[in-house]
Design a protein around this motif. Sequence first.
Motif, mmCIF file in Angstrom:
data_model
loop_
_atom_site.group_PDB
_atom_site.id
_atom_site.type_symbol
_atom_site.label_atom_id
_atom_site.label_comp_id
_atom_site.label_asym_id
_atom_site.label_seq_id
_atom_site.Cartn_x
_atom_site.Cartn_y
_atom_site.Cartn_z
ATOM 1 N N ARG A 1 1.607 6.436 -6.938
ATOM 2 C CA ARG A 1 0.271 7.358 -7.235
ATOM 3 C C ARG A 1 0.832 8.725 -7.311
ATOM 4 O O ARG A 1 0.401 9.589 -8.016
ATOM 5 C CB ARG A 1 -0.945 7.023 -6.550
ATOM 6 N N PHE A 2 1.539 9.117 -5.980
ATOM 7 C CA PHE A 2 2.050 10.612 -5.774
ATOM 8 C C PHE A 2 2.702 10.878 -6.897
ATOM 9 O O PHE A 2 2.957 12.048 -7.607
ATOM 10 C CB PHE A 2 2.763 10.601 -4.662
ATOM 11 N N SER B 1 -5.293 -0.169 -2.017
ATOM 12 C CA SER B 1 -4.472 0.031 -2.852
ATOM 13 C C SER B 1 -4.263 -0.833 -4.000
ATOM 14 O O SER B 1 -4.265 -0.664 -5.276
ATOM 15 C CB SER B 1 -3.084 0.234 -2.413
ATOM 16 N N LEU C 1 -6.252 7.567 -1.241
ATOM 17 C CA LEU C 1 -4.925 7.198 -0.851
ATOM 18 C C LEU C 1 -4.199 8.266 -0.175
ATOM 19 O O LEU C 1 -3.424 7.591 0.949
ATOM 20 C CB LEU C 1 -4.296 6.873 -2.239
ATOM 21 N N PHE C 2 -4.100 9.461 -0.441
ATOM 22 C CA PHE C 2 -3.410 10.503 0.277
ATOM 23 C C PHE C 2 -3.832 10.447 1.879
ATOM 24 O O PHE C 2 -3.043 10.449 2.706
ATOM 25 C CB PHE C 2 -3.302 11.613 -0.421
ATOM 26 N N GLY D 1 0.749 -1.049 0.049
ATOM 27 C CA GLY D 1 -0.017 0.140 0.232
ATOM 28 C C GLY D 1 0.816 1.332 -0.052
ATOM 29 O O GLY D 1 0.790 2.194 -0.472
ATOM 30 N N ILE D 2 1.921 1.315 0.687
ATOM 31 C CA ILE D 2 2.866 2.341 0.703
ATOM 32 C C ILE D 2 3.630 2.495 -0.536
ATOM 33 O O ILE D 2 3.769 3.805 -0.957
ATOM 34 C CB ILE D 2 3.854 2.239 1.944
ATOM 35 N N SER E 1 -7.115 9.447 -6.460
ATOM 36 C CA SER E 1 -6.091 9.236 -5.484
ATOM 37 C C SER E 1 -6.091 9.731 -4.237
ATOM 38 O O SER E 1 -5.204 9.753 -3.135
ATOM 39 C CB SER E 1 -4.729 9.609 -6.404
ATOM 40 N N TRP F 1 0.957 4.240 -2.690
ATOM 41 C CA TRP F 1 0.634 5.344 -2.588
ATOM 42 C C TRP F 1 1.804 6.215 -3.064
ATOM 43 O O TRP F 1 1.558 7.280 -3.830
ATOM 44 C CB TRP F 1 0.700 5.590 -0.984
ATOM 45 N N ASP G 1 -7.465 -0.569 -5.884
ATOM 46 C CA ASP G 1 -7.270 0.676 -6.768
ATOM 47 C C ASP G 1 -6.662 0.490 -7.989
ATOM 48 O O ASP G 1 -6.894 0.962 -9.172
ATOM 49 C CB ASP G 1 -6.874 1.622 -5.902
ATOM 50 N N ALA H 1 -3.173 7.146 3.587
ATOM 51 C CA ALA H 1 -1.880 7.305 4.370
ATOM 52 C C ALA H 1 -1.321 7.902 5.285
ATOM 53 O O ALA H 1 -0.554 7.714 6.353
ATOM 54 C CB ALA H 1 -0.691 7.558 3.038
ATOM 55 N N LEU I 1 -4.894 0.903 3.848
ATOM 56 C CA LEU I 1 -4.375 1.615 2.694
ATOM 57 C C LEU I 1 -3.830 0.519 1.773
ATOM 58 O O LEU I 1 -3.872 0.584 0.626
ATOM 59 C CB LEU I 1 -3.121 2.330 3.231
#
Length: 420
Positions: free
Chosen positions: A59-60, A257, A241-242, A52-53, A238, A56, A260, A245, A253
């Motif tokens: 996606r960032f 994720s 997700l932010f 998940g991290i 997204s 994330w 997603d 997190a 998460l």
Amino acid sequence: MKQRIIGSYNKLKETNILSNFFNLSGIQISNILLLLLTIRIITGIVGIAEFGIIMWVNRFAQFIGSMINYGTNQSAVRDVAGNLNNKKELSSVFYNTIWIRVLIFLLFLGVLPGLRAFNVPYYSYIILAIPIVLAEVFNPLCFYIGFEKLRVFNLVNLVFNIIAVTALLIFIKARADAGWVNFILGAGNVVTYLGLLIYLGAKNKLRFRLPLKSELFKIAKGNFYLTINNISGIVQQSFILFALAKWSNVNILGAYSICDRIIGQCRSLFIIISNSIYPNAVHIYKQSTDLWNVYRKKAKYLLAGLWFAAAIFIVIFADLIIFILTKEHDATAVLFLRIMAFVPVVSSFNVLNILDQLLKNNMTYIFRIAVILVVIAPLTAFILLYSSNTPLIGTFTLIVETSSCLMYEYVVKKFAVQNA
């Protein structure tokens, strides 16, 4: 009936829509396989929570990449397709597109250290994901779509995905290596895209040129609405997700994720469809708006029917899908996947509406809808997280996508009434 089907097939063949679709489908299938193998490899080594991290941060990086792209993934397709016989204009489109991306990337590097001041989570992971952002500077897909020459891109993309999976198997050995996943994928894309870009420029004899200030300002002004729309699209998908997190636990998460990413790949098929028909849609629209409206409505309902059947399949086999990907029976992930399965159905109603507005150059309405959605997405995320209701959290993308669809339907019908 048989003659009509054959006739429709021959018409599609003449317009290159089938060729574009199959080539873009090949690219997407290759990317989907990479995604599925990545999920399988990474979750097996670092677990769902750590995955998940990683997603994330990925996606960032994509969010920043959409800023760097600055709408050129759409405008360059139109500009290349419209100037195929004009080498001077093609060179201008090619190098102006690259230069504006380079300038925005340098601006990003300048503000990157400031992210620490805002206490952005997983900062070290973000630093290792810089190659994903850089890859967007050299991403040549829009040029290959404009030239309608996608076979080379397709083949090279497939080779890269094979190498990427091999690299992950070799270098990712423990949970401590998780941050390097995005670095490996991004670095591979940088090399691949740069090679494809150089090949395309050399093959079409596009002469190197520095941009004029006036040309960059023209792109900055002309693509502003498109950029806001693209950023809005990523925020729609997204922001949850932010928020997860920052304010939720890593288990939720991770589950979100995975789902997603699965649904995201389904939605990305709409980009393939849109890009496949875009060059021909320009020609149809120029011939007659009535012809385009008939074409748009038929395609919209056909897509909706196909994706509704796919949604039912996903709902039935959600647990099996999650188990195959993660080797775990994660109840939260199964719940999220069943809810999110209907997102592509809503998207299928919307993809042709957005293309309709692009063809009509209604950038003001695209911008207004994008701004509204940028407001709706955070509000929806905060309300759902505040409720602490896990099923409601899973409805985030469905709620935002439905809001987008309703607004675009209103705009399309409004213009239809006015023109009538």
